[in-house]
Write a protein that holds these residues in place. Structure first.
Motif, mmCIF file in Angstrom:
data_model
loop_
_atom_site.group_PDB
_atom_site.id
_atom_site.type_symbol
_atom_site.label_atom_id
_atom_site.label_comp_id
_atom_site.label_asym_id
_atom_site.label_seq_id
_atom_site.Cartn_x
_atom_site.Cartn_y
_atom_site.Cartn_z
ATOM 1 N N ALA A 440 89.236 111.600 19.877
ATOM 2 C CA ALA A 440 88.644 111.428 21.140
ATOM 3 C C ALA A 440 89.624 110.889 22.048
ATOM 4 O O ALA A 440 90.571 109.977 21.677
ATOM 5 N N ARG A 441 89.365 110.911 23.276
ATOM 6 C CA ARG A 441 90.290 110.181 24.267
ATOM 7 C C ARG A 441 89.450 108.742 24.509
ATOM 8 O O ARG A 441 90.325 107.989 24.676
ATOM 9 N N LYS A 442 88.449 108.741 24.595
ATOM 10 C CA LYS A 442 87.719 107.540 24.662
ATOM 11 C C LYS A 442 86.314 107.247 23.548
ATOM 12 O O LYS A 442 85.806 108.269 23.571
ATOM 13 N N VAL A 443 86.195 106.089 23.220
ATOM 14 C CA VAL A 443 85.055 105.746 22.306
ATOM 15 C C VAL A 443 84.427 104.767 23.108
ATOM 16 O O VAL A 443 84.823 103.901 23.193
ATOM 17 N N ASN A 444 83.137 104.686 22.916
ATOM 18 C CA ASN A 444 82.307 103.929 23.720
ATOM 19 C C ASN A 444 81.162 103.470 22.745
ATOM 20 O O ASN A 444 80.568 104.208 22.047
ATOM 21 N N GLY A 445 80.992 102.310 22.972
ATOM 22 C CA GLY A 445 79.547 101.622 22.495
ATOM 23 C C GLY A 445 78.595 101.661 23.513
ATOM 24 O O GLY A 445 78.888 102.139 24.462
ATOM 25 N N VAL A 446 77.408 101.099 23.208
ATOM 26 C CA VAL A 446 76.429 101.509 24.115
ATOM 27 C C VAL A 446 75.259 99.945 24.449
ATOM 28 O O VAL A 446 74.521 100.209 25.284
ATOM 29 N N SER A 447 75.986 99.060 24.506
ATOM 30 C CA SER A 447 75.909 97.545 24.854
ATOM 31 C C SER A 447 77.149 96.725 24.868
ATOM 32 O O SER A 447 77.941 97.116 23.974
ATOM 33 N N GLU A 448 77.111 95.716 25.588
ATOM 34 C CA GLU A 448 78.303 94.963 25.417
ATOM 35 C C GLU A 448 78.368 94.010 24.078
ATOM 36 O O GLU A 448 79.515 94.370 23.496
ATOM 37 N N LEU A 449 77.138 93.843 23.442
ATOM 38 C CA LEU A 449 77.309 93.339 21.966
ATOM 39 C C LEU A 449 77.935 94.496 21.041
ATOM 40 O O LEU A 449 78.641 94.213 20.339
ATOM 41 N N HIS A 450 77.182 95.598 21.099
ATOM 42 C CA HIS A 450 77.424 96.497 20.359
ATOM 43 C C HIS A 450 79.035 96.884 20.476
ATOM 44 O O HIS A 450 79.683 97.293 19.340
ATOM 45 N N SER A 451 79.386 97.014 21.553
ATOM 46 C CA SER A 451 80.800 97.726 21.687
ATOM 47 C C SER A 451 81.718 96.704 21.120
ATOM 48 O O SER A 451 82.818 96.942 20.535
ATOM 49 N N ASN A 452 81.386 95.155 21.384
ATOM 50 C CA ASN A 452 82.398 94.237 20.869
ATOM 51 C C ASN A 452 82.319 94.259 19.459
ATOM 52 O O ASN A 452 83.177 93.981 18.602
ATOM 53 N N LEU A 453 80.965 94.369 18.717
ATOM 54 C CA LEU A 453 80.708 94.333 17.285
ATOM 55 C C LEU A 453 81.544 95.751 16.611
ATOM 56 O O LEU A 453 82.050 95.316 15.549
ATOM 57 N N MET A 454 81.527 96.496 17.395
ATOM 58 C CA MET A 454 82.022 97.900 16.923
ATOM 59 C C MET A 454 83.638 97.444 16.612
ATOM 60 O O MET A 454 84.110 98.041 15.539
ATOM 61 N N GLU A 468 93.384 101.124 23.592
ATOM 62 C CA GLU A 468 93.114 101.773 24.940
ATOM 63 C C GLU A 468 91.868 102.752 24.937
ATOM 64 O O GLU A 468 91.546 103.135 25.936
ATOM 65 N N LYS A 469 91.745 103.169 23.790
ATOM 66 C CA LYS A 469 90.388 104.268 23.537
ATOM 67 C C LYS A 469 88.927 103.525 23.745
ATOM 68 O O LYS A 469 88.140 104.238 23.954
ATOM 69 N N PHE A 470 89.006 102.131 23.400
ATOM 70 C CA PHE A 470 87.637 101.592 23.384
ATOM 71 C C PHE A 470 86.935 101.244 24.582
ATOM 72 O O PHE A 470 87.901 100.505 25.147
ATOM 73 N N THR A 471 85.781 101.520 24.902
ATOM 74 C CA THR A 471 85.098 101.037 26.013
ATOM 75 C C THR A 471 83.766 100.695 25.738
ATOM 76 O O THR A 471 83.439 101.236 24.693
ATOM 77 N N ASN A 472 83.120 100.399 26.793
ATOM 78 C CA ASN A 472 81.519 100.062 26.781
ATOM 79 C C ASN A 472 80.916 100.786 27.948
ATOM 80 O O ASN A 472 81.290 100.726 29.028
ATOM 81 N N VAL A 473 79.794 101.580 27.569
ATOM 82 C CA VAL A 473 78.805 101.985 28.564
ATOM 83 C C VAL A 473 77.596 101.610 28.179
ATOM 84 O O VAL A 473 76.988 102.059 27.326
ATOM 85 N N THR A 474 77.148 100.570 28.970
ATOM 86 C CA THR A 474 75.471 100.122 28.334
ATOM 87 C C THR A 474 74.482 101.110 28.877
ATOM 88 O O THR A 474 74.584 101.830 29.842
ATOM 89 N N ASN A 475 73.475 101.329 27.842
ATOM 90 C CA ASN A 475 72.540 102.522 28.076
ATOM 91 C C ASN A 475 71.911 102.043 29.187
ATOM 92 O O ASN A 475 71.574 100.606 29.746
ATOM 93 N N GLY A 476 71.006 103.102 29.735
ATOM 94 C CA GLY A 476 70.199 102.823 30.822
ATOM 95 C C GLY A 476 68.985 103.833 31.017
ATOM 96 O O GLY A 476 69.025 104.820 29.881
ATOM 97 N N ILE A 477 68.046 103.737 31.680
ATOM 98 C CA ILE A 477 66.919 104.453 31.944
ATOM 99 C C ILE A 477 66.614 105.104 33.347
ATOM 100 O O ILE A 477 67.170 104.472 34.071
ATOM 101 N N THR A 478 66.314 106.200 33.482
ATOM 102 C CA THR A 478 65.975 106.770 34.552
ATOM 103 C C THR A 478 64.669 106.009 35.466
ATOM 104 O O THR A 478 63.759 106.130 34.721
ATOM 105 N N PRO A 479 64.948 105.464 36.461
ATOM 106 C CA PRO A 479 63.633 104.996 37.241
ATOM 107 C C PRO A 479 62.872 106.083 37.764
ATOM 108 O O PRO A 479 61.607 105.427 37.980
ATOM 109 N N ARG A 480 63.155 107.383 37.957
ATOM 110 C CA ARG A 480 62.276 108.210 38.199
ATOM 111 C C ARG A 480 61.022 108.424 37.217
ATOM 112 O O ARG A 480 59.863 108.319 37.627
ATOM 113 N N ARG A 481 61.698 108.672 35.963
ATOM 114 C CA ARG A 481 60.396 108.781 34.815
ATOM 115 C C ARG A 481 59.759 107.493 34.581
ATOM 116 O O ARG A 481 58.649 107.248 34.616
#
Length: 822
Positions: A440-454, A468-481
């Motif tokens: 992969a170009r980038k590997v991400n976890g889905v919360s700050e804690l999870h990405s750090n523990l990973m 340089e491959k590792f980053t975090n993108v915290t999950n989210g929810i759509t406010p429309r639904r």
């Protein structure tokens, strides 16, 4: 068609009530060939769907043409699951037509609420993974990201859950029984997917090795497209689902000889690939059909993506500039060897240029910290099913191992064994997580804690090698639904105060914090919450025959049934309250309704036993006149997106109590808080970021941290010591163990108590019990202070902007995909 002066001439594109109503009538008569005398509720619903689709098609076509003309970089989101729920409300909200449609439907003598209940949830996912993917689709369309979601069109979705004598019973999910009017089949959009066979190696005139994958068994992947509209922005993206069909057609010779079964047998075996969604299990289990499904998804999707690319570009080096492939969990990580195969064997590239393209195009999202849940496929199975890919994976592994620097003996000396893609053991396995990271170009976890523990735990060696491959993108929810659609009254109240920009800019919600002590606003929020609780109470009475008090604390835990999510601990608290009420009927305990919902994987025996225990406790508690006015316990069967839309707006207290370090992120925690529930939870997953946003005084945090748990395990954890020192806890465990809740079978729940007392209490239920009970007492104290509780609820709502999936997708675009958004 004759018209009068009041009738819209072009009903299929009209956005007014008259046009919408006329289009429904037209579809009922001319599409479905029904009239008022023979039409059913489904026919009316189907006609409404066709009417909505009419208004999507121009926008859908224009969007796709725009992406093509602008040569936009496309995001290809590969996921084995999409829990998109019912789509009617979602489509109408995003088109700005919900009120128009409701008026038009009512004008035809139909009930809008009854009609939308006719729709079934699309059976395309197990839980959080699929719900996240659905939110991302909505946000990508709303932000105008040129994206396609790829998945599988399962004939049978996640099982329907019945409860019989307290036990979970699985029944087929027949979500396609009457068809699915939101999808359009593309008969000409069909790709051949290959399995089995062998590879032949040869040299061309230049002496270059060439590999041919031959004698394969082929299956067709047929495309079904569902439109995904953005919120009032004219953008319509696509969810493309693949259905497996036979490549060989009908065996006429066998049929003519009277061998009907033989004539269709092979077709049926091939169609099994998209027959059923695999349920989540507590531990990954390798099965050939599952591996077939994963490659089927990857192969069809990449063929589709490459065809789209080659329509416009001749230079394969432009692939990373035009394609971003996102693998949602390990399941689609076969995209890495598959894209290598396509580039080398079909496009003629050498290894080096092909690898450069692959590692700049594919990305991998990790969703678990539990090593046992990461996919590992037996190399023997992989070699039989995908022989060419196995060769490629071996070569990736060989080249990668040559890049690993080893310091010497000891712990570092095992580094290569930990990092290699193909495990170094007798029955070698392909580690799909490792493959995903290497390719992969980038590997991400889905919360700050999870990405750090990973980076600190399961993938620590990789994080040191490829920081340089590792980053975090915290999950989210759509406010429309998860607010505008499922909690319309609250959404309207917010819009009355601050306008409706928050629907696409959720950070705007911060502006309502100024009303957190406003008596009129508080009263409105309380009345909306009470109305939502009454609606849920009515549903429970209708479906389960049990009365619950809407004025009690609605304490709700809804998620997959799993030991680490600790439904057991919430139940043990309920038993504790029950015991207090039995010993002191006048105890000052705030009335509480504890609600559970969720499915256990069919093979997960302990999780199913937990469901049985919940139901047995409910049977005793709810029928005991000493406590039933104060305490109710209920398990609501067949959890789904639609049931969540009823439960989440009604919740007072959100249970997010997983063992610290085991929940990657969670999105239910975000949905509850956005709808005005307060959270009781551990410092796990996204709870940590929620606490940062809402401030510590507005969330009920308890229990051990990740570091605490590590320390306790190192020091030697003895759950029996806690059991012996806590009288209330001991009483609860003894009741479960001795058959108080299973008098007909006193030994029934011994596996639960043995896991707690004799098998190490791995999920730290006893270790966190007292902290949890004390925090629940604090919940009661605050709940009694209605103004304070409401103020905290409003502060939670106001500070959920960070958890919009729109923010998540912006992060993906910026940190991973290199796609620009406005």
């Amino acid at each position: 068609m004759p018209t009068d002066s009041k009738q819209t001439i072009h009903p299929r594109t009209g956005m007014d009530v008259d046009a919408f109503r006329e289009d429904i009538k037209q579809h009922l008569q001319y599409t479905l060939a029904k009239d008022q005398y023979v039409s059913t509720e489904w026919d009316h619903y189907h006609s409404v769907v066709m009417t909505v689709m009419d208004r999507l098609h121009d926008r859908w076509i224009d969007t796709q043409q725009g992406y093509y003309q602008q040569k936009s970089k496309r995001v290809y989101y590969l996921s084995m699951e999409y829990l998109i729920g019912r789509l009617l409300d979602n489509m109408l909200v995003n088109l700005g037509l919900q009120d128009v449609a409701a008026e038009a439907i009512e004008g035809l003598g139909l009930d809008y609420d009854e009609l939308r209940e006719t729709e079934v949830d699309a059976g395309l996912g197990n839980g959080g993974l699929g719900r996240l993917a659905a939110c991302f689709l909505d946000s990508m369309a709303t932000l105008g990201v040129p994206a396609i979601g790829y998945g599988i069109r399962y004939d049978y979705g996640i099982f329907d859950q019945d409860i019989e004598d307290g036990w979970q019973i699985e029944k087929p999910d027949l979500w396609l029984e009457y068809g699915y009017p939101w999808s359009i089949v593309r008969p000409r959009k069909k790709y051949k997917v290959q399995f089995y066979g062998e590879t032949n190696a040869s040299k061309d005139k230049e002496g270059r090795m060439h590999f041919d994958w031959v004698n394969t068994h082929k299956v067709n992947a047929l495309a079904y497209d569902t439109p995904i509209p953005g919120y009032r922005n004219e953008v319509v993206n696509t969810l493309r689902l693949w259905k497996a069909t036979s490549d060989e057609g009908f065996d006429l010779k066998s049929f003519n000889q009277g061998e009907y079964i033989d004539a269709v047998r092979n077709n049926l075996l091939e169609e099994n690939i998209s027959r059923v969604l695999y349920p989540n299990d507590k531990v990954f289990k390798g099965q050939e059909l599952r591996l077939k499904q994963e490659y089927f998804l990857v192969s069809a999707s990449l063929q589709d993506a490459m065809q789209r690319f080659k329509k416009q570009f001749d230079d394969l080096r432009k692939i990373p500039d035009q394609m971003a492939v996102q693998c949602n969990d390990t399941h689609p990580n076969l995209a890495i060897p598959e894209l290598m195969r396509v580039l080398m064997d079909e496009e003629g590239l050498e290894w080096g240029p092909a690898w450069d393209i692959v590692t700049q195009t594919t990305n991998y999202t990790n969703h678990t910290l539990m090593p046992e849940a990461l996919e590992q496929w037996p190399i023997s199975l992989m070699a039989n099913l995908l022989p060419r890919h196995t060769q490629i994976i071996r070569e990736i592994d060989r080249r990668f191992l040559n890049t690993i620097e080893v310091a010497g003996s000891g712990e570092e000396g095992d580094k290569k064994d930990r990092m290699r893609i193909i495990s170094n053991e007798m029955n070698a396995r392909v580690r799909m997580g490792n493959l995903g990271i290497v390719g992969a170009r980038k590997v991400n976890g889905v919360s700050e804690l999870h990405s750090n523990l990973m980076k600190k735990t399961i993938f620590r060696d990789f994080a040191r090698q490829f920081p340089e491959k590792f980053t975090n993108v915290t999950n989210g929810i759509t406010p429309r639904r998860w607010l505008r659609q499922c909690n319309r009254a609250l959404a309207d109240l917010i819009s009355d105060r601050i306008g409706d920009d928050w629907i696409t800019q959720l950070d705007q919600l911060r502006r309502i914090e100024q009303f957190s002590e406003d008596e009129e606003f508080q009263d409105s929020v309380r009345q909306i919450k009470l109305a939502n609780k009454k609606r849920l109470a009515a549903y429970i009475k209708k479906e389960r025959g049990v009365s619950v008090d809407p004025h009690s604390i609605f304490d709700i835990q809804i998620k997959r049934i799993h030991e680490y999510k600790r439904q057991l601990m919430a139940l043990m608290h309920a038993i504790t309250l029950y015991n207090r009420l039995k010993s002191n009927p006048g105890a000052d305990i705030e009335p509480r309704t504890l609600l559970f919902a969720g499915k256990a994987a069919p093979g997960y025996t302990m999780a199913k036993l937990h469901i049985k225990l919940i139901n047995n406790v409910a049977e005793i508690v709810n029928n005991d006149p000493d406590v039933s006015d104060t305490l109710r316990v209920l398990f609501l069967p067949d959890y789904s997106v639609s049931l969540a839309e009823k439960m989440i707006p009604a919740a007072d207290l959100s249970e997010q109590i997983s063992t610290a370090g085991m929940e990657a992120s969670g999105t239910g925690n975000m949905k509850f808080a956005l709808n005005g529930a307060l959270t009781i939870g551990t410092l796990d997953g996204a709870n940590i970021e929620i606490r940062e946003q809402v401030r510590p005084e507005n969330i009920f945090i308890f229990g051990m941290t990740v570091d605490d748990i590590e320390h306790k395990r190192r020091e030697g954890y003895e759950p029996k010591e806690i059991y012996d020192s806590d009288e209330e806890l001991k009483q609860v465990i003894d009741q479960i163990h001795e058959g108080y809740f299973s008098p007909e079978d006193p030994d029934l729940f011994h596996p639960i108590t043995n896991a707690l007392l004799n098998e190490g209490d791995y999920f730290m239920v006893l270790a966190d019990y007292r902290s949890y009970v004390e925090k629940q007492a604090e919940v009661e104290r605050v709940y009694k202070k209605k103004d304070e509780w409401c103020r905290k609820a409003i502060i939670n709502i106001a500070n959920m902007g960070h958890f919009s999936s729109d923010r998540s997708i912006r992060d993906y675009c910026e940190r991973i995909w290199d796609v620009e958004v406005d």
